[in-house]
Scaffold this motif. Structure first.
Motif, mmCIF file in Angstrom:
data_model
loop_
_atom_site.group_PDB
_atom_site.id
_atom_site.type_symbol
_atom_site.label_atom_id
_atom_site.label_comp_id
_atom_site.label_asym_id
_atom_site.label_seq_id
_atom_site.Cartn_x
_atom_site.Cartn_y
_atom_site.Cartn_z
ATOM 1 N N ALA A 12 -54.914 -34.364 -6.869
ATOM 2 C CA ALA A 12 -54.548 -34.589 -5.470
ATOM 3 C C ALA A 12 -53.096 -35.049 -5.313
ATOM 4 O O ALA A 12 -52.493 -34.834 -4.257
ATOM 5 N N SER A 13 -52.525 -35.663 -6.335
ATOM 6 C CA SER A 13 -51.134 -36.123 -6.222
ATOM 7 C C SER A 13 -50.151 -34.959 -6.182
ATOM 8 O O SER A 13 -49.015 -35.106 -5.739
ATOM 9 N N GLU A 36 -52.255 -32.605 -2.345
ATOM 10 C CA GLU A 36 -52.769 -33.093 -1.060
ATOM 11 C C GLU A 36 -51.810 -34.120 -0.468
ATOM 12 O O GLU A 36 -51.788 -35.277 -0.892
ATOM 13 N N PHE A 45 -53.209 -37.604 0.693
ATOM 14 C CA PHE A 45 -53.554 -38.474 -0.432
ATOM 15 C C PHE A 45 -52.285 -38.969 -1.128
ATOM 16 O O PHE A 45 -52.137 -40.158 -1.414
ATOM 17 N N ARG A 73 -62.905 -37.339 -6.874
ATOM 18 C CA ARG A 73 -61.691 -36.863 -7.535
ATOM 19 C C ARG A 73 -60.435 -37.543 -7.003
ATOM 20 O O ARG A 73 -59.333 -37.271 -7.470
ATOM 21 N N PRO A 92 -55.992 -39.114 -10.232
ATOM 22 C CA PRO A 92 -54.691 -38.651 -9.722
ATOM 23 C C PRO A 92 -53.589 -39.717 -9.681
ATOM 24 O O PRO A 92 -52.424 -39.372 -9.498
#
Lengths: 194, 147
Positions: A39-40, A43, A46, B9, B85
């Motif tokens: 996600a980094s 998105e 996020f 996630r 993440p």
């Protein structure tokens, strides 16, 4: 060997710039191909609220940013050698000329000092960190070369370093054309049995 | 390609939650021709041995094979899929072995081999095997949040 040793600690090929700044489209292409859904990287909502404070590029994409791709290689700036009589061949050229025309990458070590963000423009320089004496390996006789890449951002800040070790060797049956352009990421053509 | 992503996630493992000796779930990467070519192109590596079977054979390779940048990418993905993440990769060090040819499968395995509470980092040892043997052996150093 003396000629090779004279290249240790010296830059080769000047500064290589990036054809494109770090950007989200190339990050998405990479993540799609690798199957990475982090996600980094992908998105924005996020990433904005994350430790990164915004979208970042996968750090392992490092080399991709300065690859020439299909563009003709631009002459790099600041090449060593002002004396017209000086032998300005690179270590790779010296080894090619000596018949060590094949190449196999054996090690790649990357260290990241900060993550790259869209808009970053990265450059790198390469210097020869070490060249081994002639070694007999299962692939053929050759020299191990360790290149140190320094990656900098637009402000000159060191953002990452890479040590790339490869074997330049004389192919036992020297009838195959050598792979071209090791400096574009390298190959792992044969198992490392060295 | 079944992702090893944690149930949420968006969640990241904390440093205290990770112990030395902990094993990462294995990740199988089926090495389709499309995967080998698409990863090479996504890394802007247009060397013919990564997309042209005829030229690869001319150069002494039985087929096209995965480029190094992609191997790096899979090792990085494997570790962040597991860690989450907000884990921050500091180092990825790999040694290359048997090439990844189309039609094979690479299975990545990993194990936590060190934890440094002062530096807030852990070290994960990674191995990627294919039908020929070890394609890649390496280690990844990453920073994790305190909580």
């Amino acid at each position: 060997m003396e000629l090779l040793e004279s290249r240790v600690g010296r830059p080769e090929g000047g500064t290589r710039s990036c054809p494109y700044p770090v950007n989200e489209a190339m990050i998405h292409h990479w993540c799609d191909a690798i199957g990475d859904r982090c996600a980094s990287y992908l998105e924005p909502d996020f990433a904005d609220a994350s430790v990164h404070g915004g979208i970042v590029a996968p750090p392992t994409m490092l080399q991709a940013w300065t690859m020439p791709g299909l563009r003709p290689e631009e002459p790099s700036t600041g090449s060593a050698g002002t004396d017209p009589d000086e032998d300005t061949r690179s270590v790779m050229q010296i080894l090619d000329d000596a018949g060590f025309t094949s190449v196999v990458a054996t090690n790649c070590e990357q260290e990241y000092f900060r993550y790259l963000r869209p808009g970053d423009r990265i450059t790198h320089t390469v210097e020869i960190e070490s060249v081994s004496g002639e070694k007999k390996t299962a692939l053929g006789t050759g020299h191990f070369v360790t290149q140190l890449y320094n990656y900098r951002d637009g402000n000159g800040e060191l953002v990452a370093q890479m040590r790339f070790r490869l074997l330049k060797f004389r192919p036992p049956a020297a009838d195959a054309p050598p792979p071209d352009g090791m400096d574009r990421g390298g190959t792992e053509q044969e198992r490392d049995r060295a | 390609m079944s992702p090893v992503v944690s149930p949420d996630r968006h969640a990241t493992r904390s440093l205290p939650s990770v112990s030395v000796g902990e094993e990462l779930p294995p990740l199988e990467i089926p090495l389709s021709r499309t995967l080998i070519i698409s990863t090479a192109i996504a890394s802007r590596d247009y060397q013919d041995v990564h997309h042209d079977p005829d030229l690869a054979k001319m150069r002494g390779s039985p087929d096209i094979f995965m480029n190094i940048l992609s191997t790096n990418g899979f090792v990085g993905r494997y570790v962040t899929d597991w860690a989450g993440p907000e884990a921050i990769l500091r180092k990825v060090e790999i040694r290359l072995g048997a090439p990844n040819y189309p039609g094979d499968t690479m299975t990545l395995e990993g194990c936590v081999t060190a934890r440094d509470d002062e530096a807030r980092t852990i070290e994960v040892s990674v191995r990627g095997r294919n039908g020929l043997g070890d394609h890649v052996v390496g280690r990844v150093v990453l920073a994790l949040p305190e909580a």
